[in-house]
Design a protein around this motif. Structure first.
Motif, PDB file in Angstrom:
ATOM      1  N   ALA A 169       0.841  -1.202   0.000  1.00 27.76           N
ATOM      2  CA  ALA A 169       0.000   0.000   0.000  1.00 27.76           C
ATOM      3  C   ALA A 169       0.877   1.253   0.000  1.00 27.76           C
ATOM      4  O   ALA A 169       1.709   1.440   0.884  1.00 27.76           O
ATOM      5  N   CYS A 170       0.659   2.099  -1.006  1.00 24.87           N
ATOM      6  CA  CYS A 170       1.361   3.387  -1.037  1.00 24.87           C
ATOM      7  C   CYS A 170       0.989   4.169   0.228  1.00 24.87           C
ATOM      8  O   CYS A 170      -0.179   4.173   0.642  1.00 24.87           O
ATOM      9  N   THR A 171       1.977   4.815   0.839  1.00 30.33           N
ATOM     10  CA  THR A 171       1.712   5.549   2.080  1.00 30.33           C
ATOM     11  C   THR A 171       0.944   6.840   1.826  1.00 30.33           C
ATOM     12  O   THR A 171       0.523   7.496   2.769  1.00 30.33           O
ATOM     13  N   HIS A 172       0.764   7.208   0.564  1.00 33.33           N
ATOM     14  CA  HIS A 172       0.001   8.429   0.275  1.00 33.33           C
ATOM     15  C   HIS A 172      -1.493   8.158   0.361  1.00 33.33           C
ATOM     16  O   HIS A 172      -2.155   8.642   1.276  1.00 33.33           O
ATOM     17  N   HIS A 196      -0.666   8.867  -8.073  1.00 34.63           N
ATOM     18  CA  HIS A 196      -0.483  10.283  -7.755  1.00 34.63           C
ATOM     19  C   HIS A 196       0.964  10.732  -7.897  1.00 34.63           C
ATOM     20  O   HIS A 196       1.296  11.849  -7.525  1.00 34.63           O
ATOM     21  N   GLY A 197       1.837   9.841  -8.373  1.00 36.42           N
ATOM     22  CA  GLY A 197       3.192  10.258  -8.727  1.00 36.42           C
ATOM     23  C   GLY A 197       4.251  10.135  -7.648  1.00 36.42           C
ATOM     24  O   GLY A 197       5.396  10.518  -7.882  1.00 36.42           O
ATOM     25  N   SER A 198       3.910   9.596  -6.490  1.00 44.86           N
ATOM     26  CA  SER A 198       4.936   9.434  -5.455  1.00 44.86           C
ATOM     27  C   SER A 198       6.018   8.482  -5.939  1.00 44.86           C
ATOM     28  O   SER A 198       5.736   7.514  -6.642  1.00 44.86           O
ATOM     29  N   GLU A 199       7.266   8.751  -5.529  1.00 45.62           N
ATOM     30  CA  GLU A 199       8.374   7.873  -5.908  1.00 45.62           C
ATOM     31  C   GLU A 199       9.070   7.344  -4.660  1.00 45.62           C
ATOM     32  O   GLU A 199       9.298   8.090  -3.707  1.00 45.62           O
ATOM     33  N   PHE A 200       9.431   6.062  -4.717  1.00 46.16           N
ATOM     34  CA  PHE A 200      10.106   5.403  -3.597  1.00 46.16           C
ATOM     35  C   PHE A 200      11.358   4.700  -4.107  1.00 46.16           C
ATOM     36  O   PHE A 200      11.408   4.244  -5.254  1.00 46.16           O
ATOM     37  N   THR A 223       4.916  11.255   1.874  1.00 46.14           N
ATOM     38  CA  THR A 223       5.951  11.801   2.753  1.00 46.14           C
ATOM     39  C   THR A 223       6.500  10.724   3.683  1.00 46.14           C
ATOM     40  O   THR A 223       7.555  10.906   4.273  1.00 46.14           O
ATOM     41  N   VAL A 224       5.764   9.621   3.794  1.00 44.99           N
ATOM     42  CA  VAL A 224       6.142   8.564   4.734  1.00 44.99           C
ATOM     43  C   VAL A 224       6.724   7.386   3.945  1.00 44.99           C
ATOM     44  O   VAL A 224       6.133   6.956   2.947  1.00 44.99           O
ATOM     45  N   PRO A 225       7.885   6.862   4.364  1.00 42.08           N
ATOM     46  CA  PRO A 225       8.462   5.710   3.649  1.00 42.08           C
ATOM     47  C   PRO A 225       7.535   4.508   3.675  1.00 42.08           C
ATOM     48  O   PRO A 225       6.715   4.366   4.596  1.00 42.08           O
ATOM     49  N   VAL A 226       7.656   3.644   2.661  1.00 39.25           N
ATOM     50  CA  VAL A 226       6.979   2.347   2.768  1.00 39.25           C
ATOM     51  C   VAL A 226       7.891   1.421   3.562  1.00 39.25           C
ATOM     52  O   VAL A 226       9.120   1.482   3.437  1.00 39.25           O
TER      53      VAL A 226
END
Lengths: 104, 407
Positions: free
Chosen positions: A44-47, A68-72, A85-88
């Motif tokens: 699950a993406c943290t966003h 939504h474009g978050s990158e990890f 903003t929160v790491p997986v």
């Protein structure tokens, strides 16, 4: 219960550059194969909780959640680009024989 | 010599610029000035999860409140700039303070367009831009109440969805033929109309509000066509206009916002602009574009900061945004004006498609409904500005990443 390595699928089921979702003891994880090394992390993406295995695009070790474009960084779970903003949470993996094992 | 960097506008673009200045090793002051009292926050949740009460405000903060002091970013929140004097290199604030600068970033964003309609000053009529606006609307959001949403652009569409998700009765009124008509056109707009209709929204198109009626509070919206829609409150979402009042007489070129080049620089040396307010020259599309979306605020804010430090990096990001409505994920990438062809992967009458706005065989932009991956994969094709094989583009069995360019 202490964390232990749990046997999951055959490692070869995930091609290089591939992403797969795996349920491990009730937790849904995503596993990425980056150049033959396996990285496991919460699916699950943290966003906004999109499935990273389904919505993720992997380029090298960078995973983009296309919702939504978050990158990890799949190696650490760290956020490389917002809106997340929160790491997986990342999990250790190892390959025993042909079995992919994940420490949960 | 250490430069004094002043940023007007403590929202996403301005805060990102301040953060980037520090990350990129700016020496000298970084001063972030904003009209709103709270630390910089992101606006996308205001029409969605925050409006529905699903996430706390803290989740929307660009950085925790303590971040700025910890990173030697001076903040002046709750005060608006009233005048910029480029020759004296001074900004005047509404509380009469004067702040001198060597390098200035204008990131003042926009404010909601207003209309002079009879009754518009009645209680119970809201617009949405700030967290206070969202809080006021939230206080009205009780299941079973009746809301009228005026305008079916992105804000109106998202608010309508959130209101329905909270169990309110929703009627929307828009002068166009469909929601999102101006940006996405009629064919795509009809699919968004269907999405809202399927979720129980009543839609009135090709009509506008003639009057809001009520004694102290709005109780009825009357349209030009003569329809009377009873309601408990109304939300007006008819777009924003760039906030440029402080620039009057400054000599800074204003035309649909602050005009900047691809380096985010205005016609005045050392003065830059970014975010909703910046009408920027886009080298990929070879024209000026002003963009009111989250990704542009972040990316252009960062790009402006680098240029403020003399890095001279052209800002050529392919604009992209998302709009979540109900359980649908709508995304758009690129930029288009009227188009010759709408090339669709999948079917517009299904719940998942990618529609490409094509001119001269080139993809200028694409919109995807529940096609997040394909929107991302098509962005390099948009940036390439070369004709593509439209048959392959249409063919769902062809991976967009392997789409051949016509040589």
């Amino acid at each position: 219960m202490a964390a232990e390595f749990v046997t999951t699928i055959k490692a070869t089921e995930i091609p290089v550059g591939g992403l797969t979702a795996i349920d491990v003891r009730g937790t849904r994880l995503a596993v990425a194969n980056v150049g033959g090394t396996y990285y496991a992390f919460d699916d699950a993406c943290t966003h906004e909780q999109c499935s990273l295995a389904e919505q993720g695009e992997l380029a090298g070790a960078t995973l983009t959640c296309t919702c939504h474009g978050s990158e990890f960084d799949v190696r650490t779970g760290n956020v490389l680009a917002p809106p997340a903003t929160v790491p997986v949470k990342a999990y250790r993996t190892r390959v025993e024989g042909d079995a992919l094992q994940i420490e949960v | 010599m250490a430069q004094r960097h002043v940023i007007l506008g403590a929202s996403l673009a301005g805060a990102t610029a301040a953060i980037t200045l520090r990350e990129e090793g700016a020496d000298g002051d970084v001063i972030l000035i904003g009209a709103e009292p709270q630390p910089p926050y992101e606006r996308p949740p205001l029409s969605k999860a925050y409006l529905r009460g699903e996430v706390p405000f803290d989740k929307a903060l660009v950085r925790p409140a303590a971040f700025y002091a910890e990173h030697e970013i001076q903040t002046m929140f709750g005060t608006r700039a009233t005048r910029i004097d480029p020759s004296a290199r001074v900004v005047e604030l509404e509380d009469h303070r004067r702040v001198s600068f060597d390098v200035l970033l204008i990131a003042t964003g926009g404010r909601n367009r207003t209309v002079s309609i009879p009754g518009v000053d009645l209680d119970g009529i809201y617009s949405l831009r700030t967290v206070q606006d969202a809080d006021r609307i939230r206080a009205e959001m009780i299941a079973g109440r009746r809301a009228v949403v005026v305008g079916m652009g992105f804000i109106g569409s998202e608010v309508a969805a959130s209101l329905r998700q909270k169990g309110l009765d929703v009627v929307v009124i828009d002068p166009s033929k469909t929601p999102l008509f101006r940006v996405l056109g009629e064919d795509v707009g009809r699919t968004i109309a269907r999405l809202h209709r399927d979720h129980g929204v009543r839609m009135i198109f090709e009509d506008t509000v003639a009057a809001f009626e009520g004694t102290r509070r709005v109780g009825c919206v009357v349209t030009k066509a003569g329809l009377r829609v009873e309601c408990d409150f109304a939300v007006v979402g008819i777009g924003i206009e760039p906030a440029v009042e402080a620039l009057a007489d400054s000599g800074i070129h204003i035309d649909n916002g602050v005009v900047v080049d691809e380096y985010c620089q205005t016609n005045v040396s050392g003065i830059y602009a970014a975010g909703d307010v910046a009408n920027h020259f886009h080298p990929v599309f070879d024209r000026r574009i002003r963009v009111e979306h989250w990704q542009n605020a972040i990316k252009q804010g960062a790009a402006a900061a680098r240029n403020m430090l003399g890095r001279r990096i052209a800002y050529d990001e392919i604009h992209w945004f998302w709009s979540d409505q109900y359980d649908a994920n709508l995304q758009y990438a690129g930029f288009h004006t009227p188009w010759e062809q709408l090339v669709v992967r999948g079917r517009l009458d299904s719940g998942s498609y990618l529609a490409c706005y094509v001119n001269a065989g080139r993809i200028d932009a694409a919109v995807g409904l529940n096609r997040a991956k394909e929107v991302r994969r098509i962005m390099p094709l948009i940036k390439a500005r070369r004709p593509v094989n439209l048959e392959q583009l249409r063919d769902e069995s062809v991976d967009l990443r392997s789409l051949h360019e016509i040589s």
